[in-house]
Design a protein around this motif. Structure first.
Motif, PDB file in Angstrom:
ATOM      1  N   ARG A 106      26.464  53.037 -29.417  1.00 12.80           N
ATOM      2  CA  ARG A 106      25.341  52.901 -28.499  1.00 12.80           C
ATOM      3  C   ARG A 106      25.853  52.799 -27.071  1.00 12.80           C
ATOM      4  NH1 ARG A 106      21.352  48.237 -29.937  1.00 12.80           N
ATOM      5  NH2 ARG A 106      20.392  49.085 -28.092  1.00 12.80           N
ATOM      6  N   PRO A 107      25.217  53.512 -26.162  1.00  9.09           N
ATOM      7  CA  PRO A 107      25.651  53.386 -24.768  1.00  9.09           C
ATOM      8  C   PRO A 107      25.293  52.007 -24.224  1.00  9.09           C
ATOM      9  CG  PRO A 107      23.693  54.761 -24.924  1.00  9.09           C
ATOM     10  CD  PRO A 107      24.120  54.447 -26.325  1.00  9.09           C
ATOM     11  N   PRO A 108      26.092  51.485 -23.312  1.00  8.91           N
ATOM     12  CA  PRO A 108      25.784  50.173 -22.742  1.00  8.91           C
ATOM     13  C   PRO A 108      24.483  50.226 -21.942  1.00  8.91           C
ATOM     14  CG  PRO A 108      27.599  51.206 -21.557  1.00  8.91           C
ATOM     15  CD  PRO A 108      27.281  52.078 -22.735  1.00  8.91           C
ATOM     16  N   VAL A 109      23.771  49.134 -21.955  1.00  2.62           N
ATOM     17  CA  VAL A 109      22.514  49.055 -21.221  1.00  2.62           C
ATOM     18  C   VAL A 109      22.830  48.683 -19.779  1.00  2.62           C
ATOM     19  CG1 VAL A 109      20.324  47.835 -21.029  1.00  2.62           C
ATOM     20  CG2 VAL A 109      21.254  48.367 -23.278  1.00  2.62           C
ATOM     21  N   ALA A 110      22.324  49.485 -18.855  1.00  2.00           N
ATOM     22  CA  ALA A 110      22.538  49.213 -17.435  1.00  2.00           C
ATOM     23  C   ALA A 110      21.183  49.061 -16.765  1.00  2.00           C
ATOM     24  CB  ALA A 110      23.326  50.348 -16.798  1.00  2.00           C
ATOM     25  N   LEU A 111      20.906  47.878 -16.287  1.00  2.00           N
ATOM     26  CA  LEU A 111      19.662  47.638 -15.574  1.00  2.00           C
ATOM     27  C   LEU A 111      19.838  48.063 -14.128  1.00  2.00           C
ATOM     28  CD1 LEU A 111      18.782  44.086 -16.937  1.00  2.00           C
ATOM     29  CD2 LEU A 111      17.974  46.294 -17.778  1.00  2.00           C
ATOM     30  N   SER A 112      18.767  48.606 -13.579  1.00  2.00           N
ATOM     31  CA  SER A 112      18.834  48.988 -12.174  1.00  2.00           C
ATOM     32  C   SER A 112      17.467  48.772 -11.554  1.00  2.00           C
ATOM     33  CB  SER A 112      19.249  50.451 -12.034  1.00  2.00           C
ATOM     34  OG  SER A 112      18.281  51.284 -12.617  1.00  2.00           O
TER      35      SER A 112
END
Length: 64
Positions: free
Chosen positions: A36-42
């Protein structure tokens, strides 16, 4: 896994030991998690407030 079958059903279908099937399923699930790709909040992120009074069932005056 996409067929939503139980481990027992898979073991019967493949004529395998239930423990071996369980190990196989665990490896498959772990592989999915590992890829799973890492979750990046923006941008702007909001968090709602939570009101919890554990053990007092809505009587905050009882909490010191």
């Amino acid at each position: 896994m996409g067929l939503n079958l139980s481990g027992l059903q898979v073991a019967k279908e493949l004529d395998m030991n239930r423990g071996d099937v369980q190990a196989m399923i665990q490896q498959l699930r772990q592989g999915v998690v590992d890829r799973r790709p890492p979750v990046a909040l923006s941008g702007e992120v909001e968090c709602d407030e939570v009101y919890v009074v554990a053990g007092h069932k809505g009587h905050p005056e009882a909490v010191k």
